[in-house]
Design a protein around this motif. Structure first.
Motif, PDB file in Angstrom:
ATOM      1  N   LEU A  42       0.729  -1.200   0.073  1.00 36.25           N
ATOM      2  CA  LEU A  42       0.044  -0.007  -0.067  1.00 36.25           C
ATOM      3  C   LEU A  42       0.936   1.323   0.054  1.00 36.25           C
ATOM      4  O   LEU A  42       0.713   2.183  -0.851  1.00 36.25           O
ATOM      5  CB  LEU A  42      -0.849  -0.024   1.284  1.00 36.25           C
ATOM      6  CG  LEU A  42      -2.041   1.249   1.568  1.00 36.25           C
ATOM      7  CD1 LEU A  42      -2.744   1.395   0.253  1.00 36.25           C
ATOM      8  CD2 LEU A  42      -2.463   1.082   2.711  1.00 36.25           C
ATOM      9  N   ALA A  43       1.796   1.476   0.787  1.00 32.64           N
ATOM     10  CA  ALA A  43       2.810   2.738   1.085  1.00 32.64           C
ATOM     11  C   ALA A  43       3.455   2.727  -0.225  1.00 32.64           C
ATOM     12  O   ALA A  43       3.377   3.478  -0.836  1.00 32.64           O
ATOM     13  CB  ALA A  43       3.651   2.281   2.201  1.00 32.64           C
ATOM     14  N   GLU A  44       3.926   1.552  -0.855  1.00 31.47           N
ATOM     15  CA  GLU A  44       4.862   1.492  -2.229  1.00 31.47           C
ATOM     16  C   GLU A  44       4.025   2.140  -3.198  1.00 31.47           C
ATOM     17  O   GLU A  44       4.557   2.812  -4.176  1.00 31.47           O
ATOM     18  CB  GLU A  44       5.262   0.176  -2.289  1.00 31.47           C
ATOM     19  CG  GLU A  44       6.649  -0.163  -1.506  1.00 31.47           C
ATOM     20  CD  GLU A  44       7.038  -1.513  -1.746  1.00 31.47           C
ATOM     21  OE1 GLU A  44       6.313  -2.348  -2.549  1.00 31.47           O
ATOM     22  OE2 GLU A  44       8.390  -1.770  -1.495  1.00 31.47           O
ATOM     23  N   ARG A  45       2.776   1.860  -3.453  1.00 27.19           N
ATOM     24  CA  ARG A  45       1.722   2.137  -4.372  1.00 27.19           C
ATOM     25  C   ARG A  45       2.020   3.685  -4.547  1.00 27.19           C
ATOM     26  O   ARG A  45       2.004   4.346  -5.617  1.00 27.19           O
ATOM     27  CB  ARG A  45       0.579   1.622  -4.059  1.00 27.19           C
ATOM     28  CG  ARG A  45      -0.486   2.002  -5.230  1.00 27.19           C
ATOM     29  CD  ARG A  45      -1.922   1.519  -4.803  1.00 27.19           C
ATOM     30  NE  ARG A  45      -2.892   1.441  -5.557  1.00 27.19           N
ATOM     31  CZ  ARG A  45      -3.772   0.670  -5.879  1.00 27.19           C
ATOM     32  NH1 ARG A  45      -3.793  -0.314  -5.090  1.00 27.19           N
ATOM     33  NH2 ARG A  45      -4.549   0.788  -6.816  1.00 27.19           N
ATOM     34  N   PHE A  46       1.952   4.351  -3.251  1.00 23.34           N
ATOM     35  CA  PHE A  46       2.038   5.835  -3.462  1.00 23.34           C
ATOM     36  C   PHE A  46       3.278   6.496  -3.397  1.00 23.34           C
ATOM     37  O   PHE A  46       3.613   7.390  -3.997  1.00 23.34           O
ATOM     38  CB  PHE A  46       1.230   6.362  -2.155  1.00 23.34           C
ATOM     39  CG  PHE A  46      -0.166   6.293  -2.173  1.00 23.34           C
ATOM     40  CD1 PHE A  46      -1.195   7.249  -2.694  1.00 23.34           C
ATOM     41  CD2 PHE A  46      -0.827   5.059  -1.571  1.00 23.34           C
ATOM     42  CE1 PHE A  46      -2.441   7.006  -2.878  1.00 23.34           C
ATOM     43  CE2 PHE A  46      -2.232   5.049  -1.846  1.00 23.34           C
ATOM     44  CZ  PHE A  46      -2.806   5.972  -2.474  1.00 23.34           C
ATOM     45  N   GLU A  47       4.296   5.715  -2.783  1.00 23.42           N
ATOM     46  CA  GLU A  47       5.696   6.078  -3.048  1.00 23.42           C
ATOM     47  C   GLU A  47       6.306   6.200  -4.746  1.00 23.42           C
ATOM     48  O   GLU A  47       7.057   6.940  -4.801  1.00 23.42           O
ATOM     49  CB  GLU A  47       6.564   5.433  -2.213  1.00 23.42           C
ATOM     50  CG  GLU A  47       6.417   5.452  -0.705  1.00 23.42           C
ATOM     51  CD  GLU A  47       7.596   4.518   0.043  1.00 23.42           C
ATOM     52  OE1 GLU A  47       8.043   3.620  -0.509  1.00 23.42           O
ATOM     53  OE2 GLU A  47       7.553   4.725   1.097  1.00 23.42           O
ATOM     54  N   THR A  48       5.569   5.147  -5.515  1.00 26.64           N
ATOM     55  CA  THR A  48       6.206   5.083  -6.685  1.00 26.64           C
ATOM     56  C   THR A  48       5.496   5.633  -7.550  1.00 26.64           C
ATOM     57  O   THR A  48       5.592   5.848  -8.853  1.00 26.64           O
ATOM     58  CB  THR A  48       6.412   3.567  -7.189  1.00 26.64           C
ATOM     59  OG1 THR A  48       4.988   2.934  -7.125  1.00 26.64           O
ATOM     60  CG2 THR A  48       7.253   2.817  -6.145  1.00 26.64           C
ATOM     61  N   GLY A  49       4.323   6.241  -7.167  1.00 27.10           N
ATOM     62  CA  GLY A  49       3.614   7.149  -8.063  1.00 27.10           C
ATOM     63  C   GLY A  49       2.390   6.174  -8.756  1.00 27.10           C
ATOM     64  O   GLY A  49       1.858   6.665  -9.823  1.00 27.10           O
ATOM     65  N   GLY A  50       2.217   5.035  -8.315  1.00 24.24           N
ATOM     66  CA  GLY A  50       1.343   4.191  -9.148  1.00 24.24           C
ATOM     67  C   GLY A  50      -0.147   4.120  -8.376  1.00 24.24           C
ATOM     68  O   GLY A  50      -0.745   3.121  -8.459  1.00 24.24           O
ATOM     69  N   PHE A  51      -0.649   5.462  -8.165  1.00 27.17           N
ATOM     70  CA  PHE A  51      -1.943   5.764  -7.884  1.00 27.17           C
ATOM     71  C   PHE A  51      -2.662   6.522  -8.579  1.00 27.17           C
ATOM     72  O   PHE A  51      -2.166   7.131  -9.511  1.00 27.17           O
ATOM     73  CB  PHE A  51      -1.827   6.297  -6.160  1.00 27.17           C
ATOM     74  CG  PHE A  51      -1.353   7.557  -6.236  1.00 27.17           C
ATOM     75  CD1 PHE A  51      -1.838   8.813  -6.337  1.00 27.17           C
ATOM     76  CD2 PHE A  51       0.239   7.872  -6.262  1.00 27.17           C
ATOM     77  CE1 PHE A  51      -1.463  10.134  -6.453  1.00 27.17           C
ATOM     78  CE2 PHE A  51       0.708   8.970  -6.118  1.00 27.17           C
ATOM     79  CZ  PHE A  51      -0.126  10.069  -6.018  1.00 27.17           C
ATOM     80  N   GLY A  52      -3.894   6.680  -8.439  1.00 26.60           N
ATOM     81  CA  GLY A  52      -5.093   7.397  -9.266  1.00 26.60           C
ATOM     82  C   GLY A  52      -5.685   8.177  -8.381  1.00 26.60           C
ATOM     83  O   GLY A  52      -5.627   8.108  -7.228  1.00 26.60           O
ATOM     84  N   ALA A  53      -6.880   9.132  -8.923  1.00 28.19           N
ATOM     85  CA  ALA A  53      -7.691   9.994  -8.331  1.00 28.19           C
ATOM     86  C   ALA A  53      -8.367   9.033  -7.291  1.00 28.19           C
ATOM     87  O   ALA A  53      -8.988   9.408  -6.286  1.00 28.19           O
ATOM     88  CB  ALA A  53      -8.262  10.750  -9.263  1.00 28.19           C
ATOM     89  N   ALA A  54      -8.973   7.884  -7.630  1.00 31.77           N
ATOM     90  CA  ALA A  54      -9.687   7.192  -6.850  1.00 31.77           C
ATOM     91  C   ALA A  54      -9.030   6.599  -5.809  1.00 31.77           C
ATOM     92  O   ALA A  54      -9.777   6.520  -4.697  1.00 31.77           O
ATOM     93  CB  ALA A  54     -10.504   5.959  -7.801  1.00 31.77           C
ATOM     94  N   ASP A  55      -7.816   6.377  -5.938  1.00 32.23           N
ATOM     95  CA  ASP A  55      -7.011   5.939  -4.727  1.00 32.23           C
ATOM     96  C   ASP A  55      -6.928   6.996  -3.761  1.00 32.23           C
ATOM     97  O   ASP A  55      -7.101   7.119  -2.561  1.00 32.23           O
ATOM     98  CB  ASP A  55      -5.681   5.537  -5.145  1.00 32.23           C
ATOM     99  CG  ASP A  55      -5.522   4.240  -6.042  1.00 32.23           C
ATOM    100  OD1 ASP A  55      -6.537   3.338  -6.037  1.00 32.23           O
ATOM    101  OD2 ASP A  55      -4.625   4.202  -6.873  1.00 32.23           O
ATOM    102  N   LEU A  56      -6.691   8.453  -4.211  1.00 38.25           N
ATOM    103  CA  LEU A  56      -6.797   9.409  -3.266  1.00 38.25           C
ATOM    104  C   LEU A  56      -7.894   9.390  -2.615  1.00 38.25           C
ATOM    105  O   LEU A  56      -7.902   9.814  -1.337  1.00 38.25           O
ATOM    106  CB  LEU A  56      -6.386  10.776  -4.296  1.00 38.25           C
ATOM    107  CG  LEU A  56      -5.050  10.722  -4.690  1.00 38.25           C
ATOM    108  CD1 LEU A  56      -4.892  12.089  -5.507  1.00 38.25           C
ATOM    109  CD2 LEU A  56      -3.904  10.826  -3.953  1.00 38.25           C
ATOM    110  N   VAL A  57      -8.996   9.417  -3.265  1.00 39.86           N
ATOM    111  CA  VAL A  57     -10.284   9.668  -2.569  1.00 39.86           C
ATOM    112  C   VAL A  57     -10.489   8.631  -1.529  1.00 39.86           C
ATOM    113  O   VAL A  57     -10.987   8.973  -0.370  1.00 39.86           O
ATOM    114  CB  VAL A  57     -11.571   9.430  -3.798  1.00 39.86           C
ATOM    115  CG1 VAL A  57     -12.819   9.299  -3.068  1.00 39.86           C
ATOM    116  CG2 VAL A  57     -11.417  10.762  -4.609  1.00 39.86           C
TER     117      VAL A  57
END
Length: 104
Positions: A42-57
């Motif tokens: 979960l942390a790596e997903r955000f550290e590597t920039g592998g997230f989208g707007a739905a993830d932010l929400v």
């Protein structure tokens, strides 16, 4: 007032500072919601920039609920973040960092 010892951070929404905090239950729900294979993933997903707007929400919703604001993902998706999407992403980064401090 925010308490960083409890993993609390804040985000400005419509000019109002709102407290965010991820409880253990919220982290477990996020793992399932975002199909992450554990907290590190979960942390790596955000550290590597592998997230989208739905993830932010999803993360902001969990954080606001943990901070005492009862909101849905649909409500968060309609909120106006001071600083726009970039600030929303930065708020998620701060929240995750506060939640994972000391892990590893």
């Amino acid at each position: 007032m925010l308490n960083p010892q409890r993993g609390e951070t804040g985000v400005l929404i419509g000019g109002e500072m709102r407290r965010m905090r991820l409880t253990l239950g919220a982290l477990a729900a996020l793992e399932a919601r975002l199909d992450a294979q554990g907290l590190v993933a979960l942390a790596e997903r955000f550290e590597t920039g592998g997230f989208g707007a739905a993830d932010l929400v999803a993360v902001i919703t969990a954080g606001l609920n943990g901070g005492g604001w009862a909101v849905s993902e649909a409500e968060v998706a309609e909120m106006e973040f001071d600083g726009g999407a970039i600030e929303a992403a930065a708020a998620v980064t701060r929240l995750l960092a506060a939640s994972f401090r000391g892990i590893g």
